[in-house]
Design a protein around this motif. Structure first.
Motif, mmCIF file in Angstrom:
data_model
loop_
_atom_site.group_PDB
_atom_site.id
_atom_site.type_symbol
_atom_site.label_atom_id
_atom_site.label_comp_id
_atom_site.label_asym_id
_atom_site.label_seq_id
_atom_site.Cartn_x
_atom_site.Cartn_y
_atom_site.Cartn_z
ATOM 1 N N LEU A 27 0.755 -1.211 -0.138
ATOM 2 C CA LEU A 27 -0.091 -0.039 0.288
ATOM 3 C C LEU A 27 0.998 1.226 0.033
ATOM 4 O O LEU A 27 0.588 2.410 -0.585
ATOM 5 C CB LEU A 27 -0.867 0.236 1.258
ATOM 6 C CG LEU A 27 -2.035 -0.961 1.182
ATOM 7 C CD1 LEU A 27 -2.752 -1.064 2.557
ATOM 8 C CD2 LEU A 27 -2.923 -0.936 -0.102
ATOM 9 N N THR A 28 1.936 1.214 0.729
ATOM 10 C CA THR A 28 2.820 2.469 0.682
ATOM 11 C C THR A 28 4.306 2.017 0.434
ATOM 12 O O THR A 28 4.545 0.771 0.846
ATOM 13 C CB THR A 28 2.820 3.176 2.158
ATOM 14 O OG1 THR A 28 3.492 2.287 3.011
ATOM 15 C CG2 THR A 28 1.542 3.654 2.360
ATOM 16 N N ASP A 29 5.242 3.000 0.462
ATOM 17 C CA ASP A 29 6.449 2.737 0.080
ATOM 18 C C ASP A 29 7.237 3.321 1.307
ATOM 19 O O ASP A 29 7.491 4.550 1.501
ATOM 20 C CB ASP A 29 7.231 3.336 -1.009
ATOM 21 C CG ASP A 29 8.704 2.931 -1.317
ATOM 22 O OD1 ASP A 29 9.086 2.571 -0.555
ATOM 23 O OD2 ASP A 29 9.104 3.240 -2.619
ATOM 24 N N PRO A 30 7.672 2.565 2.400
ATOM 25 C CA PRO A 30 8.292 3.066 3.678
ATOM 26 C C PRO A 30 9.832 3.061 3.334
ATOM 27 O O PRO A 30 10.544 3.126 4.527
ATOM 28 C CB PRO A 30 7.858 1.923 4.534
ATOM 29 C CG PRO A 30 8.060 0.538 3.777
ATOM 30 C CD PRO A 30 7.714 1.113 2.373
ATOM 31 N N PHE A 31 10.562 3.077 2.355
ATOM 32 C CA PHE A 31 12.051 2.785 2.163
ATOM 33 C C PHE A 31 12.747 3.690 3.221
ATOM 34 O O PHE A 31 13.815 3.296 3.758
ATOM 35 C CB PHE A 31 12.345 3.002 0.678
ATOM 36 C CG PHE A 31 13.808 2.619 0.492
ATOM 37 C CD1 PHE A 31 14.288 1.401 0.523
ATOM 38 C CD2 PHE A 31 14.657 3.884 0.259
ATOM 39 C CE1 PHE A 31 15.632 1.221 0.199
ATOM 40 C CE2 PHE A 31 15.880 3.629 0.154
ATOM 41 C CZ PHE A 31 16.560 2.249 0.079
ATOM 42 N N VAL A 32 12.441 5.063 3.238
ATOM 43 C CA VAL A 32 13.359 5.922 3.558
ATOM 44 C C VAL A 32 13.158 5.798 5.224
ATOM 45 O O VAL A 32 14.391 5.913 5.900
ATOM 46 C CB VAL A 32 13.086 7.361 3.298
ATOM 47 C CG1 VAL A 32 13.704 8.477 4.017
ATOM 48 C CG2 VAL A 32 13.323 7.702 1.880
ATOM 49 N N GLY A 33 11.920 5.688 5.740
ATOM 50 C CA GLY A 33 11.904 5.633 7.124
ATOM 51 C C GLY A 33 12.377 4.295 7.608
ATOM 52 O O GLY A 33 12.965 4.360 8.684
ATOM 53 N N ILE A 34 12.255 3.228 7.055
ATOM 54 C CA ILE A 34 12.717 1.971 7.517
ATOM 55 C C ILE A 34 14.135 1.693 7.548
ATOM 56 O O ILE A 34 14.776 1.344 8.520
ATOM 57 C CB ILE A 34 11.970 1.017 7.052
ATOM 58 C CG1 ILE A 34 10.642 0.673 7.326
ATOM 59 C CG2 ILE A 34 12.580 -0.485 7.189
ATOM 60 C CD1 ILE A 34 9.697 -0.326 6.671
ATOM 61 N N THR A 35 14.583 2.470 6.432
ATOM 62 C CA THR A 35 16.090 2.044 6.411
ATOM 63 C C THR A 35 17.094 2.948 7.152
ATOM 64 O O THR A 35 18.113 2.570 7.760
ATOM 65 C CB THR A 35 16.858 2.197 4.732
ATOM 66 O OG1 THR A 35 16.335 3.559 4.426
ATOM 67 C CG2 THR A 35 16.126 1.056 4.024
ATOM 68 N N ARG A 36 16.612 4.247 7.363
ATOM 69 C CA ARG A 36 17.144 5.200 8.287
ATOM 70 C C ARG A 36 17.038 4.790 9.432
ATOM 71 O O ARG A 36 17.986 5.033 10.567
ATOM 72 C CB ARG A 36 16.727 6.555 7.962
ATOM 73 C CG ARG A 36 16.914 7.269 6.663
ATOM 74 C CD ARG A 36 16.533 8.512 6.474
ATOM 75 N NE ARG A 36 16.827 9.419 5.245
ATOM 76 C CZ ARG A 36 16.455 10.510 4.725
ATOM 77 N NH1 ARG A 36 15.663 11.210 5.497
ATOM 78 N NH2 ARG A 36 16.982 10.648 3.595
ATOM 79 N N SER A 37 16.001 4.091 10.042
ATOM 80 C CA SER A 37 15.739 3.726 11.445
ATOM 81 C C SER A 37 16.540 2.753 11.640
ATOM 82 O O SER A 37 17.060 2.380 12.686
ATOM 83 C CB SER A 37 14.430 3.653 11.648
ATOM 84 O OG SER A 37 13.510 4.688 11.446
ATOM 85 N N ILE A 38 16.837 1.735 10.716
ATOM 86 C CA ILE A 38 17.592 0.258 10.807
ATOM 87 C C ILE A 38 18.986 0.962 11.024
ATOM 88 O O ILE A 38 19.867 0.234 11.945
ATOM 89 C CB ILE A 38 17.383 -0.459 9.618
ATOM 90 C CG1 ILE A 38 16.343 -1.046 9.677
ATOM 91 C CG2 ILE A 38 18.599 -1.598 9.750
ATOM 92 C CD1 ILE A 38 15.845 -2.154 8.745
ATOM 93 N N ILE A 66 2.783 6.947 -0.357
ATOM 94 C CA ILE A 66 1.657 5.892 -1.005
ATOM 95 C C ILE A 66 1.732 5.342 -2.404
ATOM 96 O O ILE A 66 2.418 6.157 -3.110
ATOM 97 C CB ILE A 66 0.397 6.608 -0.942
ATOM 98 C CG1 ILE A 66 -0.794 5.550 -1.137
ATOM 99 C CG2 ILE A 66 -0.032 7.705 -1.811
ATOM 100 C CD1 ILE A 66 -2.067 6.068 -0.633
ATOM 101 N N ILE A 67 1.722 4.126 -2.671
ATOM 102 C CA ILE A 67 1.851 3.622 -3.899
ATOM 103 C C ILE A 67 0.919 4.270 -5.073
ATOM 104 O O ILE A 67 -0.253 4.292 -4.833
ATOM 105 C CB ILE A 67 1.769 2.171 -3.950
ATOM 106 C CG1 ILE A 67 2.745 1.507 -2.902
ATOM 107 C CG2 ILE A 67 1.947 1.424 -5.423
ATOM 108 C CD1 ILE A 67 4.068 1.633 -3.195
ATOM 109 N N GLU A 68 1.419 4.751 -6.110
ATOM 110 C CA GLU A 68 0.524 5.209 -7.200
ATOM 111 C C GLU A 68 -0.470 4.078 -7.477
ATOM 112 O O GLU A 68 0.045 3.074 -7.971
ATOM 113 C CB GLU A 68 1.458 5.627 -8.417
ATOM 114 C CG GLU A 68 0.641 6.373 -9.329
ATOM 115 C CD GLU A 68 1.503 7.112 -10.562
ATOM 116 O OE1 GLU A 68 0.806 7.332 -11.563
ATOM 117 O OE2 GLU A 68 2.657 6.574 -10.490
ATOM 118 N N GLY A 69 -1.946 4.524 -7.543
ATOM 119 C CA GLY A 69 -2.672 3.996 -7.902
ATOM 120 C C GLY A 69 -3.557 3.093 -6.759
ATOM 121 O O GLY A 69 -4.545 2.806 -7.085
ATOM 122 N N VAL A 70 -3.048 3.030 -5.730
ATOM 123 C CA VAL A 70 -3.639 2.458 -4.563
ATOM 124 C C VAL A 70 -4.948 2.974 -3.966
ATOM 125 O O VAL A 70 -5.826 2.434 -3.791
ATOM 126 C CB VAL A 70 -2.545 2.085 -3.394
ATOM 127 C CG1 VAL A 70 -3.229 1.940 -1.953
ATOM 128 C CG2 VAL A 70 -1.442 1.185 -3.625
#
Length: 231
Positions: A27-38, A101-105
């Motif tokens: 549904l969403t792209d959380p790449f930035v938030g998750i990778t920075r938090s890891i 948010i993923i485009e089209g969702v």
């Protein structure tokens, strides 16, 4: 053909009234938030090596404890718990909304709701965080409820979570289909005799998804919607 895998067999006789949606990568792209938090957590743990963000893409989807077990080369639950606590130290204040948010969702879930389908979010992320994200993007009205893990990791495994949702909502496994971008979503569905749809716009490869034999695989939200709505 763009989007379809193993679908002819299912389309001959299956219609699904309930859909379970993974969150991260679906549904969403959380790449930035998750990778920075890891990265933040690994720094706080004193890790000798902090991977670049791109090298942490595989961590989006699986339970955090599983990912930190690999990153820290430790099966010690106490070590993993510390890493998760440091991850949340940043994620809850900054990372939660470093997300798109993923485009089209939005169109997808609106069309499915209009058709009378019931929808629930089924994520390994703690439900307290997941609900805030779904509300932030204006998707909450489309879903009956947001289901996720507890903060201690209970029901972070998709098999356990899906079983819990089926019980709580009195859903028959034959009336339900799981939508997700990683093998964990499809494996969890299979464990509960629930059909599954794979999506390639997230973090699992087509090969990863095909290995779990979902009912179909889609490259675009509109193709997934058409598949469900013509059933």
């Amino acid at each position: 053909m763009n989007g379809f895998f193993n679908s002819v067999v299912y389309r001959a006789f299956m219609t699904y009234s309930t859909l379970l949606f993974d969150l991260d990568g679906t549904l969403t792209d959380p790449f930035v938030g998750i990778t920075r938090s890891i990265q933040h957590a690994l720094e706080r743990m004193g890790a000798a090596h902090i991977p670049e963000a791109e090298d942490l893409r595989w961590c989006i989807g699986p339970p955090l404890w599983e990912s930190f077990g690999v990153l820290l080369d430790s099966d010690d639950r106490a070590v993993q718990d510390r890493a998760v606590a440091f991850y949340r130290e940043r994620y809850t204040t900054e990372g939660l909304f470093e997300n798109t948010i993923i485009e089209g969702v939005e169109r997808l879930v609106a069309d499915l709701e209009a058709s009378g389908r019931r929808m629930f979010v089924a994520t390994s992320k703690p439900h307290t965080y997941a609900a805030r994200i779904i509300e932030h993007f204006g998707l909450l009205p489309h879903f009956g409820k947001v289901y996720g893990s507890e903060l201690d990791g209970t029901r972070s495994a998709k098999a356990d979570l899906i079983a819990f949702i089926l019980e709580q909502e009195s859903i028959a496994s034959t009336d339900c289909i799981m939508v997700g971008d990683r093998k964990h979503d499809l494996i969890g569905a299979k464990a509960n005799k629930v059909a599954a749809l794979g999506v390639t716009w997230g973090y699992g490869s087509r090969e990863e998804l095909e290995a779990e034999h979902p009912a179909a695989i889609f490259d675009r939200p509109q193709d997934l919607g058409s598949w469900v709505l013509t059933g």
